[in-house]
Structures are given as C-alpha cells and as structure tokens.
Design an enzyme around this catalytic site. Sequence first.
Site, PDB file in Angstrom:
ATOM      1  N   ARG A 245     -47.762  35.104  62.046  1.00 38.03           N
ATOM      2  CA  ARG A 245     -47.927  33.483  61.743  1.00 38.03           C
ATOM      3  C   ARG A 245     -48.289  32.840  62.882  1.00 38.03           C
ATOM      4  O   ARG A 245     -47.750  33.049  64.258  1.00 38.03           O
ATOM      5  CB  ARG A 245     -46.646  32.407  61.086  1.00 38.03           C
ATOM      6  CG  ARG A 245     -45.941  33.188  60.409  1.00 38.03           C
ATOM      7  CD  ARG A 245     -46.512  32.607  58.811  1.00 38.03           C
ATOM      8  NE  ARG A 245     -45.467  32.948  57.942  1.00 38.03           N
ATOM      9  CZ  ARG A 245     -46.256  33.447  56.456  1.00 38.03           C
ATOM     10  NH1 ARG A 245     -47.046  34.905  57.409  1.00 38.03           N
ATOM     11  NH2 ARG A 245     -45.994  33.595  55.616  1.00 38.03           N
TER      12      ARG A 245
ATOM     13  N   GLU B 144     -52.603  25.127  60.282  1.00 35.71           N
ATOM     14  CA  GLU B 144     -53.562  25.887  59.051  1.00 35.71           C
ATOM     15  C   GLU B 144     -53.602  25.193  58.445  1.00 35.71           C
ATOM     16  O   GLU B 144     -52.681  23.949  57.819  1.00 35.71           O
ATOM     17  CB  GLU B 144     -53.018  27.074  58.481  1.00 35.71           C
ATOM     18  CG  GLU B 144     -53.251  28.102  59.893  1.00 35.71           C
ATOM     19  CD  GLU B 144     -52.563  29.562  59.186  1.00 35.71           C
ATOM     20  OE1 GLU B 144     -51.959  29.430  57.443  1.00 35.71           O
ATOM     21  OE2 GLU B 144     -52.297  30.402  59.682  1.00 35.71           O
TER      22      GLU B 144
ATOM     23  N   HIS C 251     -56.700  33.248  57.161  1.00 35.60           N
ATOM     24  CA  HIS C 251     -55.683  33.661  57.131  1.00 35.60           C
ATOM     25  C   HIS C 251     -55.476  34.354  55.607  1.00 35.60           C
ATOM     26  O   HIS C 251     -55.535  33.607  54.679  1.00 35.60           O
ATOM     27  CB  HIS C 251     -54.335  33.083  56.196  1.00 35.60           C
ATOM     28  CG  HIS C 251     -52.643  32.968  56.212  1.00 35.60           C
ATOM     29  ND1 HIS C 251     -51.776  32.149  56.549  1.00 35.60           N
ATOM     30  CD2 HIS C 251     -52.202  34.280  55.952  1.00 35.60           C
ATOM     31  CE1 HIS C 251     -50.403  32.470  57.169  1.00 35.60           C
ATOM     32  NE2 HIS C 251     -50.718  34.023  55.900  1.00 35.60           N
TER      33      HIS C 251
END
Length: 327
Positions: A239, A268, A287
């Site tokens: 993360r 993000e 991601h």
Amino acid sequence: MKKKILVSRQYPKAGIRLLEKENFHLTMWEKQRPMTPVELIEQAKTHHALLCTLTDRIDKDFFNQCAHLEIISQFAVGYDNIDIIQATHLGIPVGFTPDAMSEATADIAFGLMIAVARKMFFLHKTIINGQWGYFNPTGNLGVEIKNKTLGIFGLGRIGVKMAQRCKNAYDMDIIYHNQTRNKAAEKLLDATYVEFDDLLAQSDVLSVHCALTPKTKEIFNGPGFIKMKPSAIFINTARGPIHQEKDLTQAILSGDIWGAGLDVTNPEPMQPDNPLLSMENVCILPHVGSGTMEARNQMSVLAAMNIIEFYKNGKVPHIVNPKVLGS
Ligand code: DGY
C-alpha cells in the site's frame, strides 16, 4: 424475499455468475469510473449486501447511513478502506479474498526488483525519445542481484512467494521483520528474523508486503531511508501510504538509497508530473499487483462465495472480523 446486492464495479464474471445462479438481485455499477462516496452511500442504502473493493470508502460516514447492511464482501486482500472497528461494532461481517493474488503480486515485486536494478523503465523511455545512441561500455550500468540480501517487511503469504522467487533465482539470503515471527517461513526459506533497524541496514533489496495499519503508516520515511545502504533497492507492492513519498523521492535524489520499484503510490493515482517518474532508478506501475486473469477470477469467486455461504449457512469462508459471527 430476494436479497439485494450492490456490486460496486465490473468484477470478473466468474464470481458474478455464481451470485446470479443463487438468484440474488444484483445491482451492477456499470459506469467506467468508481462510485463517489455519496453515490456509494445512496446506492447501498437500498441493498442488503455490498460487494466492494479497495477504492470504495467504507468509513464512519458510510456506516452512519448504511448500518443496515448484512454483509460486506471486499474484492481484495487489503481492507484498509473499510472501518473494520465500526463494521464489527455494528455486527456486519466483512469478507475478503486472501491468497488469490499472492503469486501475481509476488511476480510484480520480483519484476520491479530486476527492472529497478537494470533501470529498465528509464532505458525504455530513452528509445521512445530517440536517445538510443550507441553501445556505451560504461553507460547505463545497473547492478546484479545474485547472492544479495533480501529484506522482507511482512513475511506473510505474498512475502513468502517473493522470498521463494529471490532464493530460487538468485540464491539471496532472506531476512525479515514482522509483528510476530513466522517460524514456518523461517524453516522454509532459511530466513532470519531481524529488528526493524537491522532490516533497514542489512537489506540490499527491501520489499514491503505488510498491511496498511496505523502502525505501518509511513513507517518507511526519511530517518529510515538514511539507515539503508546507498546501494539498496526499495520495493513496495503493498500500500502506498506505508512509505512517505516525499522522503522516498529525497532519499533517491540524495543517494541514500539506489532506487525504488513501486506498484502502489501515495496518493493514487500518481500525478504524471511526479518527479519519481523521471528518475533513472525508479520503476512505477499503476497498482496492478493482482492483475492477472487467474488472480482476478479467483478473487471474484472468493468474494462471491463469502456472500453465498453467509446467506446459505451463516458462515463467511474468508472473514476479517470472525467475532461478529461468534467464531
Ligand atoms: C489487494 O488485493 O489488496 C490488492 O491491492 C488489489 O488486488
């Protein structure tokens, strides 16, 4: 009465078909963008269950208006987008999809490690920019990985897969730091448990595989990067908020570490003018750790089965907060 399930995204059909077979009433979000928090709440208000994912904000605001939900099934192994304390307080079981993406995510961590060591993304861009030039015996040099030390922060399902790849391919020594020791993995990988500062100091490649929690938030920051080797590669496929991105940028610029491979950023999406994107020793992906057909199909099946089993047998096979079901 048919149970109404809100499906927050276009998930792979494998799981959706299972839900359809059970005769649930499915409301699918068909737009090519995630729901806003307000849209999510408005929709969820009229449903019994929610199938959601990591970008859906399931926080106090959400629960204030959707305390009636009977189950939340998360399409992801991470669930830091969900206020688990509040869900548990309200007695709402939260399902998740562990292990389905372990191989896929370890592949991305392993790939990023090699890509950073050999400056692959940067060199690719030189061709696009017409700068191939000529064979330069002393130019564009990377580093080799063989026999180096891999440090894993969070030696769980995905961390073990990454360590196995590194051991098999490059005979790397494995060290790790966890909240609790993983004795089975120590045996499997001949891995050594070390304190956090030793992980920083000894790793040639440091790969992050822990969950995002208040304890791990920005645990990789300026003072930490300074303790690392100037030749070290930092990899994060877990993360983004686990690293402090400005500090990471500074650490690479000032040579505290060699470079970084990120599949997750903070925030993000990363903005296209982020300085990290133009650095030679940095490789960034949007991601996509779990982004294989196999992993995503399996995730959708697990997420669907969590709902199906809950309504059939009162059990959630992969549950974050088992306490709410009395187990
Ligand atoms: C997860 O499962 O938590 C990944 O980040 C997305 O698949």
